[in-house]
Design a protein around this motif. Structure first.
Motif, PDB file in Angstrom:
ATOM      1  N   VAL A  11       0.835  -1.200   0.000  1.00 43.90           N
ATOM      2  CA  VAL A  11       0.000   0.000   0.000  1.00 43.90           C
ATOM      3  C   VAL A  11       0.875   1.257   0.000  1.00 43.90           C
ATOM      4  CG1 VAL A  11      -1.667   1.312   1.382  1.00 43.90           C
ATOM      5  CG2 VAL A  11      -1.976  -1.132   1.062  1.00 43.90           C
ATOM      6  N   ALA A  12       1.935   1.259   0.789  1.00 47.70           N
ATOM      7  CA  ALA A  12       2.841   2.412   0.833  1.00 47.70           C
ATOM      8  C   ALA A  12       3.518   2.633  -0.520  1.00 47.70           C
ATOM      9  CB  ALA A  12       3.882   2.222   1.931  1.00 47.70           C
ATOM     10  N   LEU A  13       3.942   1.552  -1.148  1.00 53.21           N
ATOM     11  CA  LEU A  13       4.558   1.685  -2.474  1.00 53.21           C
ATOM     12  C   LEU A  13       3.554   2.183  -3.502  1.00 53.21           C
ATOM     13  CD1 LEU A  13       6.809  -1.483  -2.549  1.00 53.21           C
ATOM     14  CD2 LEU A  13       7.527   0.905  -2.349  1.00 53.21           C
ATOM     15  N   PHE A  14       2.323   1.702  -3.430  1.00 49.68           N
ATOM     16  CA  PHE A  14       1.281   2.181  -4.343  1.00 49.68           C
ATOM     17  C   PHE A  14       1.089   3.683  -4.197  1.00 49.68           C
ATOM     18  CE2 PHE A  14      -3.170   3.450  -4.727  1.00 49.68           C
ATOM     19  CZ  PHE A  14      -3.366   3.227  -6.084  1.00 49.68           C
ATOM     20  N   PHE A  15       0.961   4.162  -2.955  1.00 43.92           N
ATOM     21  CA  PHE A  15       0.774   5.589  -2.746  1.00 43.92           C
ATOM     22  C   PHE A  15       2.005   6.384  -3.170  1.00 43.92           C
ATOM     23  CE2 PHE A  15      -2.736   4.602   0.310  1.00 43.92           C
ATOM     24  CZ  PHE A  15      -3.712   5.303  -0.381  1.00 43.92           C
TER      25      PHE A  15
END
Length: 129
Positions: A11-15
């Motif tokens: 999720v952090a990489l997506f954001f």
């Protein structure tokens, strides 16, 4: 915890990727700020979960060959009833009102907030595991 850590890392990489693409193509600073804060918050959760995985190791939930009885027993600690959340919320509300109304109310808010936060931090300090 490893599965949850990987989930929030993704999720952090997506954001982060979405924020970079948004910054390159959109002039709106509010969207960039929202994506950046979302990425930082999910990275914070991911870091906490990775740290917990390093400290605790593999739980029975992380293994396919685990038995139900391995997950039994005392798993964590839940504190008893406390009035410190109410005290902290009242102090934060007074502090916010003090920003609008005046310094006197702000100082009262600080005087109420400090014991609430102190109580939150140290209410279980002497507890034995």
């Amino acid at each position: 915890m490893k599965g949850e850590a990987w989930l929030f890392t993704g999720v952090a990489l997506f954001f982060a990727v979405t924020c970079a693409v948004y910054a390159a193509f959109a002039p709106d600073p509010a969207g960039f700020a929202a994506l950046a804060v979302s990425g930082l918050m999910s990275a914070l959760i991911a870091a906490y979960l990775w740290r917990g995985y390093g400290r605790v190791g593999r739980r029975p939930e992380d293994r396919r060959d685990a038995r139900v009885r391995e997950a039994g027993g005392t798993r964590t600690f839940f504190p008893a009833r406390s009035y410190f959340p109410v005290l902290t919320a009242a102090g934060a509300a007074l502090l916010a009102l003090g920003v609008v109304q005046g310094l006197w109310l702000f100082l009262i808010g600080v005087g109420v907030l400090i014991p609430g936060v102190y109580g939150f931090a140290f209410q279980n300090a002497g507890r034995e595991d």
